[in-house]
Design a protein around this motif. Structure first.
Motif, short mmCIF file in Angstrom:
data_model
loop_
_atom_site.label_atom_id
_atom_site.label_comp_id
_atom_site.label_asym_id
_atom_site.label_seq_id
_atom_site.Cartn_x
_atom_site.Cartn_y
_atom_site.Cartn_z
N ILE A 87 -24.39 -12.15 32.45
CA ILE A 87 -24.82 -12.65 33.76
C ILE A 87 -23.57 -12.87 34.60
O ILE A 87 -22.67 -13.62 34.21
N ALA A 88 -23.50 -12.19 35.73
CA ALA A 88 -22.31 -12.28 36.59
C ALA A 88 -22.02 -13.73 36.95
O ALA A 88 -22.89 -14.46 37.42
N GLY A 89 -20.77 -14.13 36.69
CA GLY A 89 -20.34 -15.48 37.01
C GLY A 89 -20.47 -16.46 35.86
O GLY A 89 -20.07 -17.61 36.00
N GLN A 90 -21.02 -16.00 34.74
CA GLN A 90 -21.24 -16.89 33.60
C GLN A 90 -20.57 -16.35 32.34
O GLN A 90 -20.50 -15.12 32.15
N GLY A 91 -20.11 -17.26 31.48
CA GLY A 91 -19.59 -16.87 30.18
C GLY A 91 -18.49 -15.83 30.26
O GLY A 91 -17.52 -15.98 31.01
N ALA A 92 -18.67 -14.74 29.50
CA ALA A 92 -17.65 -13.68 29.47
C ALA A 92 -17.51 -12.98 30.80
O ALA A 92 -16.51 -12.30 31.04
N ALA A 93 -18.50 -13.13 31.67
CA ALA A 93 -18.47 -12.47 32.98
C ALA A 93 -18.11 -13.45 34.10
O ALA A 93 -18.56 -13.30 35.23
N GLU A 94 -17.31 -14.47 33.77
CA GLU A 94 -16.81 -15.36 34.82
C GLU A 94 -16.08 -14.54 35.88
O GLU A 94 -15.53 -13.47 35.59
N TRP A 95 -16.04 -15.08 37.09
CA TRP A 95 -15.54 -14.30 38.22
C TRP A 95 -14.11 -13.82 38.05
O TRP A 95 -13.78 -12.70 38.40
N GLY A 96 -13.25 -14.67 37.57
CA GLY A 96 -11.85 -14.26 37.45
C GLY A 96 -11.11 -14.27 38.77
O GLY A 96 -9.99 -13.76 38.86
N ILE A 97 -11.72 -14.81 39.80
CA ILE A 97 -11.05 -14.98 41.10
C ILE A 97 -11.21 -16.43 41.53
O ILE A 97 -12.11 -17.14 41.06
N ILE A 116 -14.65 -9.02 44.33
CA ILE A 116 -13.94 -8.47 43.16
C ILE A 116 -13.70 -6.98 43.34
O ILE A 116 -12.58 -6.48 43.15
N ALA A 117 -14.75 -6.25 43.72
CA ALA A 117 -14.63 -4.81 43.89
C ALA A 117 -13.74 -4.47 45.08
O ALA A 117 -12.89 -3.57 45.00
#
Length: 260
Positions: A87-97, A116-117
């Motif tokens: 899920i974008a923004g959660q867990g392993a898919a945290e934003w990173g920005i 991000i893109a």
């Protein structure tokens, strides 16, 4: 292949992505009541029409601004593709920005993914305009940090409001007027001018104000289904990236799996 799902207020977009290339994409009207089984029947038929199978999917990532739609999309992934979706923004898919705004938790998933893109594709300061149900203007600095933006009514919403509130005005198609004149000679042409040129004036005016406030050269990247509608009539866009959200989801997926 990655199945990237972008659930917006108007449409849900499904895309197959491999090696950063979008192999296929489909969209369906957003309906939070639509079940995983309904999605599966529809999507299986479309996969088959383009010579793909469910077994070709090696992972699923979902971004949604419609919370009620999330459960059924997660169920679709688990039941029919046999994957726990990211899920974008959660867990392993945290934003990173860095979300450098007053309420970072309230930033829409699509807007964060777009940033991000856009940052990966267009280094430097940037303004991302997404033409969707709402038209959003998002600012990211040269580090990729999200600095804030603007939410305006989408052009379809503006037209719907006009037609609904004014009993004698007809429903018209959203398209460029036949000429560049801004003095309409009949009702329909006046509506086209008001909606189309009015919207371009809004875009150009807001971008000019945003650039002045940023104080540094900034690229303007447009995305969303209606971005190309305005491309020929304004010089405000530096680039049009029709699949920015899907590209951002693919980047999130890759980042999550590199980190494993």
């Amino acid at each position: 292949m990655l199945l990237a799902i972008d659930a917006g207020n108007t449409n849900v977009v499904f895309a197959l992505v491999e090696g950063g290339t979008i192999k296929a994409r489909w969209r369906i009207a957003t309906d939070a009541r639509r079940t995983a089984d309904e999605y599966a029947v529809w999507l299986s038929q479309l996969l088959a029409l383009e010579d793909f199978q469910r077994s070709d999917v090696s992972g699923v990532i979902i971004a949604t601004v419609v919370p009620r739609a999330l459960h059924n999309l997660q169920t679709l992934s688990r039941k029919y593709f046999k994957f726990e979706p990211l899920i974008a923004g959660q867990g392993a898919a945290e934003w990173g920005i860095r979300l450098d705004v007053e309420e970072p938790h309230a930033v829409g998933a699509d807007r964060a993914v777009n940033i991000i893109a856009a940052h990966a594709l267009h280094p430097g300061d940037k303004i991302v305009i997404d033409f969707g149900t709402a038209t959003t203007f998002d600012v990211a600095d040269f580090t990729g940090a999200y600095k804030g933006g603007i939410i305006a009514p989408g052009i379809n919403l503006s037209l719907d409001a006009l037609v609904t509130a004014a009993a004698k005005l007809p429903r018209i198609a959203i398209e460029a007027p036949a000429t560049n004149s801004v003095i309409g000679r009949d009702t329909v042409s006046q509506m086209h001018i008001g909606i189309y040129w009015g919207y371009i004036a809004m875009i150009e005016g807001l971008v000019a104000r945003m650039k002045a406030e940023i104080g540094r050269p900034s690229k303007v990247i447009a995305t969303g289904g209606l971005a190309t509608l305005f491309e020929k009539q304004t010089q405000v866009f530096d680039a049009i990236e029709p699949d920015l959200t899907i590209q951002g989801l693919a980047m999130l997926w890759e980042r999550a799996h590199i980190a494993e």
